[in-house]
Design a protein around this motif. Structure first.
Motif, PDB file in Angstrom:
ATOM      1  N   LYS A 464       0.825  -1.224   0.000  1.00 52.37           N
ATOM      2  CA  LYS A 464       0.000   0.000   0.000  1.00 52.37           C
ATOM      3  C   LYS A 464       0.850   1.261   0.000  1.00 52.37           C
ATOM      4  CE  LYS A 464      -3.491  -2.525   2.446  1.00 52.37           C
ATOM      5  NZ  LYS A 464      -3.569  -3.106   3.776  1.00 52.37           N
ATOM      6  N   GLY A 465       2.163   1.119  -0.175  1.00 51.46           N
ATOM      7  CA  GLY A 465       3.053   2.284  -0.234  1.00 51.46           C
ATOM      8  C   GLY A 465       3.476   2.781   1.135  1.00 51.46           C
ATOM      9  N   LYS A 466       3.103   2.031   2.182  1.00 52.88           N
ATOM     10  CA  LYS A 466       3.461   2.472   3.532  1.00 52.88           C
ATOM     11  C   LYS A 466       4.870   1.997   3.893  1.00 52.88           C
ATOM     12  CE  LYS A 466       1.724   1.726   7.787  1.00 52.88           C
ATOM     13  NZ  LYS A 466       0.921   0.826   8.568  1.00 52.88           N
ATOM     14  N   LYS A 467       5.665   2.942   4.461  1.00 54.05           N
ATOM     15  CA  LYS A 467       7.036   2.578   4.835  1.00 54.05           C
ATOM     16  C   LYS A 467       7.029   1.889   6.198  1.00 54.05           C
ATOM     17  CE  LYS A 467      10.418   5.267   2.486  1.00 54.05           C
ATOM     18  NZ  LYS A 467      10.171   6.403   1.741  1.00 54.05           N
ATOM     19  N   GLU A 468       7.795   0.824   6.304  1.00 55.25           N
ATOM     20  CA  GLU A 468       7.922   0.195   7.624  1.00 55.25           C
ATOM     21  C   GLU A 468       9.349  -0.286   7.847  1.00 55.25           C
ATOM     22  OE1 GLU A 468       5.603  -3.321   8.225  1.00 55.25           O
ATOM     23  OE2 GLU A 468       5.858  -4.020   6.182  1.00 55.25           O
ATOM     24  N   THR A 469       9.722  -0.342   9.117  1.00 54.17           N
ATOM     25  CA  THR A 469      11.067  -0.806   9.432  1.00 54.17           C
ATOM     26  C   THR A 469      11.033  -2.305   9.668  1.00 54.17           C
ATOM     27  OG1 THR A 469      11.430   1.305  10.483  1.00 54.17           O
ATOM     28  CG2 THR A 469      13.036  -0.412  10.979  1.00 54.17           C
ATOM     29  N   ILE A 470      11.858  -2.998   8.937  1.00 55.80           N
ATOM     30  CA  ILE A 470      11.896  -4.458   9.027  1.00 55.80           C
ATOM     31  C   ILE A 470      13.170  -4.872   9.764  1.00 55.80           C
ATOM     32  CG2 ILE A 470      11.957  -6.597   7.674  1.00 55.80           C
ATOM     33  CD1 ILE A 470       9.544  -5.169   6.868  1.00 55.80           C
ATOM     34  N   THR A 471      13.017  -5.766  10.729  1.00 52.10           N
ATOM     35  CA  THR A 471      14.197  -6.290  11.422  1.00 52.10           C
ATOM     36  C   THR A 471      14.615  -7.598  10.775  1.00 52.10           C
ATOM     37  OG1 THR A 471      13.437  -5.310  13.467  1.00 52.10           O
ATOM     38  CG2 THR A 471      15.080  -7.054  13.664  1.00 52.10           C
ATOM     39  N   VAL A 472      15.878  -7.691  10.463  1.00 55.62           N
ATOM     40  CA  VAL A 472      16.414  -8.952   9.947  1.00 55.62           C
ATOM     41  C   VAL A 472      17.562  -9.364  10.858  1.00 55.62           C
ATOM     42  CG1 VAL A 472      17.455 -10.158   7.985  1.00 55.62           C
ATOM     43  CG2 VAL A 472      15.841  -8.288   7.585  1.00 55.62           C
ATOM     44  N   LEU A 473      17.479 -10.594  11.336  1.00 54.15           N
ATOM     45  CA  LEU A 473      18.552 -11.123  12.175  1.00 54.15           C
ATOM     46  C   LEU A 473      19.430 -11.979  11.261  1.00 54.15           C
ATOM     47  CD1 LEU A 473      18.868 -10.581  15.162  1.00 54.15           C
ATOM     48  CD2 LEU A 473      17.635 -12.672  15.659  1.00 54.15           C
ATOM     49  N   ARG A 474      20.596 -11.422  10.924  1.00 49.41           N
ATOM     50  CA  ARG A 474      21.443 -12.132   9.948  1.00 49.41           C
ATOM     51  C   ARG A 474      22.339 -13.155  10.651  1.00 49.41           C
ATOM     52  NH1 ARG A 474      20.238  -9.615   5.385  1.00 49.41           N
ATOM     53  NH2 ARG A 474      19.610  -7.430   5.561  1.00 49.41           N
ATOM     54  N   ARG A 527       8.556 -12.713   8.991  1.00 41.52           N
ATOM     55  CA  ARG A 527       8.545 -13.279  10.348  1.00 41.52           C
ATOM     56  C   ARG A 527       9.797 -14.125  10.592  1.00 41.52           C
ATOM     57  NH1 ARG A 527       2.903 -16.105   9.969  1.00 41.52           N
ATOM     58  NH2 ARG A 527       1.493 -14.357  10.152  1.00 41.52           N
ATOM     59  N   GLN A 528      10.183 -14.875   9.571  1.00 37.93           N
ATOM     60  CA  GLN A 528      11.359 -15.731   9.725  1.00 37.93           C
ATOM     61  C   GLN A 528      12.647 -14.909   9.680  1.00 37.93           C
ATOM     62  OE1 GLN A 528      11.349 -18.927  10.717  1.00 37.93           O
ATOM     63  NE2 GLN A 528       9.181 -18.465  10.902  1.00 37.93           N
ATOM     64  N   ASP A 529      12.655 -13.830   8.865  1.00 35.98           N
ATOM     65  CA  ASP A 529      13.840 -12.956   8.817  1.00 35.98           C
ATOM     66  C   ASP A 529      14.123 -12.384  10.201  1.00 35.98           C
ATOM     67  OD1 ASP A 529      14.101 -13.377   6.162  1.00 35.98           O
ATOM     68  OD2 ASP A 529      13.369 -11.404   5.515  1.00 35.98           O
ATOM     69  N   GLU A 530      13.044 -12.059  10.888  1.00 28.72           N
ATOM     70  CA  GLU A 530      13.183 -11.411  12.193  1.00 28.72           C
ATOM     71  C   GLU A 530      13.819 -12.330  13.233  1.00 28.72           C
ATOM     72  OE1 GLU A 530      10.445  -8.269  14.624  1.00 28.72           O
ATOM     73  OE2 GLU A 530       9.642 -10.291  14.370  1.00 28.72           O
ATOM     74  N   VAL A 531      13.691 -13.631  13.048  1.00 29.65           N
ATOM     75  CA  VAL A 531      14.294 -14.553  14.018  1.00 29.65           C
ATOM     76  C   VAL A 531      15.543 -15.234  13.455  1.00 29.65           C
ATOM     77  CG1 VAL A 531      12.171 -14.928  15.302  1.00 29.65           C
ATOM     78  CG2 VAL A 531      12.743 -16.484  13.430  1.00 29.65           C
ATOM     79  N   GLY A 532      15.978 -14.780  12.287  1.00 38.56           N
ATOM     80  CA  GLY A 532      17.265 -15.226  11.767  1.00 38.56           C
ATOM     81  C   GLY A 532      17.243 -16.498  10.946  1.00 38.56           C
ATOM     82  N   THR A 533      16.054 -16.950  10.518  1.00 44.36           N
ATOM     83  CA  THR A 533      15.988 -18.189   9.718  1.00 44.36           C
ATOM     84  C   THR A 533      16.647 -17.941   8.355  1.00 44.36           C
ATOM     85  OG1 THR A 533      13.911 -18.652  10.827  1.00 44.36           O
ATOM     86  CG2 THR A 533      14.392 -19.953   8.845  1.00 44.36           C
ATOM     87  N   PRO A 534      17.701 -18.688   8.034  1.00 42.63           N
ATOM     88  CA  PRO A 534      18.451 -18.356   6.812  1.00 42.63           C
ATOM     89  C   PRO A 534      17.789 -18.792   5.500  1.00 42.63           C
ATOM     90  CG  PRO A 534      19.512 -20.173   7.968  1.00 42.63           C
ATOM     91  CD  PRO A 534      18.377 -19.736   8.824  1.00 42.63           C
ATOM     92  N   PHE A 535      16.894 -19.799   5.577  1.00 41.30           N
ATOM     93  CA  PHE A 535      16.314 -20.305   4.331  1.00 41.30           C
ATOM     94  C   PHE A 535      14.788 -20.442   4.439  1.00 41.30           C
ATOM     95  CE2 PHE A 535      20.568 -22.160   4.835  1.00 41.30           C
ATOM     96  CZ  PHE A 535      21.188 -21.518   3.772  1.00 41.30           C
ATOM     97  N   GLY A 536      14.152 -20.250   3.299  1.00 34.28           N
ATOM     98  CA  GLY A 536      12.708 -20.445   3.215  1.00 34.28           C
ATOM     99  C   GLY A 536      12.417 -21.348   2.027  1.00 34.28           C
ATOM    100  N   VAL A 537      11.471 -22.255   2.205  1.00 37.81           N
ATOM    101  CA  VAL A 537      11.107 -23.163   1.111  1.00 37.81           C
ATOM    102  C   VAL A 537       9.616 -22.974   0.833  1.00 37.81           C
ATOM    103  CG1 VAL A 537      10.727 -25.592   0.547  1.00 37.81           C
ATOM    104  CG2 VAL A 537      12.897 -24.891   1.544  1.00 37.81           C
ATOM    105  N   THR A 538       9.299 -22.591  -0.379  1.00 33.51           N
ATOM    106  CA  THR A 538       7.890 -22.381  -0.721  1.00 33.51           C
ATOM    107  C   THR A 538       7.422 -23.440  -1.714  1.00 33.51           C
ATOM    108  OG1 THR A 538       8.246 -20.043  -0.390  1.00 33.51           O
ATOM    109  CG2 THR A 538       6.228 -20.655  -1.521  1.00 33.51           C
ATOM    110  N   ILE A 539       6.259 -23.986  -1.373  1.00 34.61           N
ATOM    111  CA  ILE A 539       5.662 -25.020  -2.222  1.00 34.61           C
ATOM    112  C   ILE A 539       4.522 -24.340  -2.974  1.00 34.61           C
ATOM    113  CG2 ILE A 539       4.248 -27.147  -2.145  1.00 34.61           C
ATOM    114  CD1 ILE A 539       6.984 -26.438   0.393  1.00 34.61           C
TER     115      ILE A 539
END
Ligand code: ATP
Length: 582
Positions: A464-474, A527-539
């Motif tokens: 929707k064009g709204k700016k938000e701050t995203i936390t990524v745990l690398r 959600r997974q970036d925020e807790v540091g999950t390094p990989f995502g698998v989408t079916i």
């Protein structure tokens, strides 16, 4: 730091202990993700330091031990921090934790309140530069009221008596950093937590919760040596809880009262034994090859080797570029220590110690040998065979070299000549108490260090064009609590869900995974970036073969850090992920 603490609570990494009862000072609990993170770090340490090596064995000793151990190790008499007490509130602070402050000293002869309560005690506190006098007085009244309890009545009704303005100070360390109250003399405060063993609970039953894991390794040295068919050099590693009644626990889990240590005691031959066997002791110089231990290594090379090994370990968990080293100066060193380096790490609150690596000579085993009267010597056949070949002159030259070193000692008492000669006599027969190199790390500090290093924020614009701050745990994939998020593209398509469940079951046996089917796919990634999950698998529908047989049974593998997505066959998934996460 506040953001990190808040993320840790919000996402289940770290909680305050006993929070529903107002907490418990300096003690923390690890939530579901924190427990996984810690477990991964623990496993990484254990595997690197013991399983993957031929020369290190593990130990799992108890927390409670015979108190004689703590007497012999010096902890009962000297394991203390210098502490100062606030004269206003009795709050304690570690003497070396008071940063210089600037302000004006205000003194009072006492205080009283309409309830009839009186305090006939001289009060001195620091009006900090820039602080308004009225808010200062209000603060002092509140602190006095808190200290005095109900008898003093309401803080605002307390009258401060005989105010006088004293010196203006630029850099004083004589006032409590939080309360501003004058600090008393520095006094030693033993950090060991006392407890009682047995139902009578008398002074005879006092023992301590161990303040470090190392002493159990020394106390069990002989048992491990005799039962394991090892030869010096070899090490014993242990991971476990340690307890210290820290005067000022602070910086979240960094300085806690209950924490976990990961310690290695690596036992080596005394340099004289190395010289007898190899004819020389290798000297360390910049660029020396530390990759493979050599028979002519004395304590210095072994110490450098372990600094190098530990550095490589930290590089392997993603901390390589935030490390610094502090080599203790001769003034810093304990009298028995030959060298000690602190591996420091950049935390949000400053650069602080993560691990200490000390060359401790034979101090610890000898202390236990003396106190327990049980020999901690080992017999070294190779040494005996080499020593037989020495001439008397060669033997005397070795003794003279050691006597000169003893005479040149700047700290501690030199060993008397008779004792030196007696020691060499045993050595020439192949007997000695091993020396030790001790890399000692804190698991909680390590966990905090990897979280702090991994924490990052980015700005994103949503649909929707709204700016938000995203936390990524690398987080490094090796330590990340969840390795893979598994997502069916849509939750209301049974074929997608069934396939996703199948992939989840396949991976779950080998690594910690998280199955999520709610919200948009972007939200689930976030959600997974925020807790540091390094990989995502989408079916998705391609997985089901809807775009043709070539994509059948393939999934989208998303990489957190690069945001790259690739198509991978389900049958190749495990082979691809396992080496990255272990
Ligand atoms: P510091 O100077 O920070 O008090 P230390 O030099 O007393 O630490 P050691 O006795 O060498 O620490 O302990 C080894 C390791 O154990 C430290 O490098 C640290 O990682 C960890 N450790 C020590 N005390 C604490 C504590 N109170 N809370 C968390 N970890 C700790």
């Amino acid at each position: 730091m506040e953001k990190i603490v808040s993320l840790c609570k919000r996402r289940g990494f770290i909680f305050q202990s006993s929070e529903i009862y107002g907490g418990c000072g300096g003690v923390w609990d690890y939530g579901p993700l924190g427990a996984e993170l810690k477990r991964n770090l623990r496993t990484a340490w254990w595997n690197t330091m013991t399983r993957e090596r031929e020369d290190v064995l593990g130990l799992d000793a108890s927390i409670l031990m015979n108190p004689a151990i703590w007497k012999a190790s010096g902890h009962v008499d000297t394991f203390a921090d210098l502490m100062r007490e606030c004269s206003l509130t009795n709050k304690r602070v570690r003497a070396d934790h008071v940063d210089p402050q600037a302000g004006t000293v205000l003194s009072y002869t006492g205080a009283q309140s309409p309830t009839g309560w009186r305090w006939d005690r001289a009060i001195s506190a620091l009006l900090k530069n820039g602080e308004h006098i009225e808010s200062f007085r209000k603060r002092i009244r509140t602190l006095i009221a808190q200290n005095a309890g109900a008898a003093a009545g309401k803080p605002e009704e307390i009258e401060l008596l005989g105010e006088t303005k004293g010196e203006t100070l630029e850099k004083t360390v004589d006032f409590h950093p939080e309360t501003g109250g004058a600090l008393g003399e520095a006094r030693p405060f033993n950090l060991m937590l006392k407890t009682y063993l047995g139902p009578t609970a008398t002074e005879d039953d006092v023992t301590y919760l161990r303040p470090e894991t190392a002493q159990a390794i020394f106390a069990q040295f002989k048992n491990v040596f005799d039962s394991s068919r090892v030869k010096v050099p070899f090490g014993i590693g242990q991971i476990g809880k340690a307890f210290r009644n820290e005067v000022t626990p602070k910086n979240f889990t960094f300085r806690s009262r209950e924490f976990e240590q990961m310690e290695l005691e690596f036992f080596i031959k005394p340099d004289e034994a190395v010289e007898i066997i190899s004819g020389e002791v290798a000297k360390w110089s910049e660029g020396a090859d530390l990759s493979e231990p050599q028979p002519n290594w004395g304590w210095e090379m072994w110490h450098r080797y372990w600094v190098d090994q530990r550095t490589k370990f930290y590089e392997g968990i993603g901390l390589g570029d935030v490390l610094e080293y502090y080599w203790q100066t001769p003034e810093d060193l304990a009298h028995y220590a030959r060298a000690c380096v602190d591996i420091l790490c950049e935390f949000p609150f400053g650069t602080e110690e993560l691990e200490g690596i000390a060359a401790r000579g034979d101090f610890d085993l000898s202390a236990h040998q003396n106190a327990s009267t049980k020999s901690q010597e080992i017999f070294d056949e190779e040494l005996k065979n080499a020593a037989v070949k020495l001439t008397d002159e060669q033997k005397e030259a070795l003794i003279q070299k050691r006597l000169a070193a003893e005479a040149a000692k700047v700290k501690g008492e030199p060993m008397p000549e008779a004792a030196v000669r007696a020691w060499f006599e045993r050595l020439f027969k192949g007997n000695y108490v091993p020396h030790v190199i001790e890399p000692s790390a804190g698991l909680d500090r390590m966990a905090l260090a990897v979280i702090a290093k991994a924490f990052s924020e980015t700005e994103k614009t949503d649909e929707k064009g709204k700016k938000e701050t995203i936390t990524v745990l690398r987080l490094h994939p090796r330590v990340a609590p969840i390795k893979v998020g598994v997502f069916p593209l849509l939750k209301n398509k049974p074929e997608l869900v069934a396939k996703a469940r199948e992939v989840y079951a396949l991976l779950k046996k080998h690594m910690n995974c998280f199955y999520d089917e709610t919200a948009s796919i972007g939200r689930r990634y976030a959600r997974q970036d925020e807790v540091g999950t390094p990989f995502g698998v989408t079916i998705d529908f391609d997985t089901l073969g809807e775009k043709g047989p070539e994509l059948l049974d393939t999934v989208t593998l998303r990489h957190r850090d690069s945001n790259e997505q690739e198509r991978v066959k389900i049958s190749d998934l495990l082979g691809k992920l396992l080496p990255l996460v272990s």
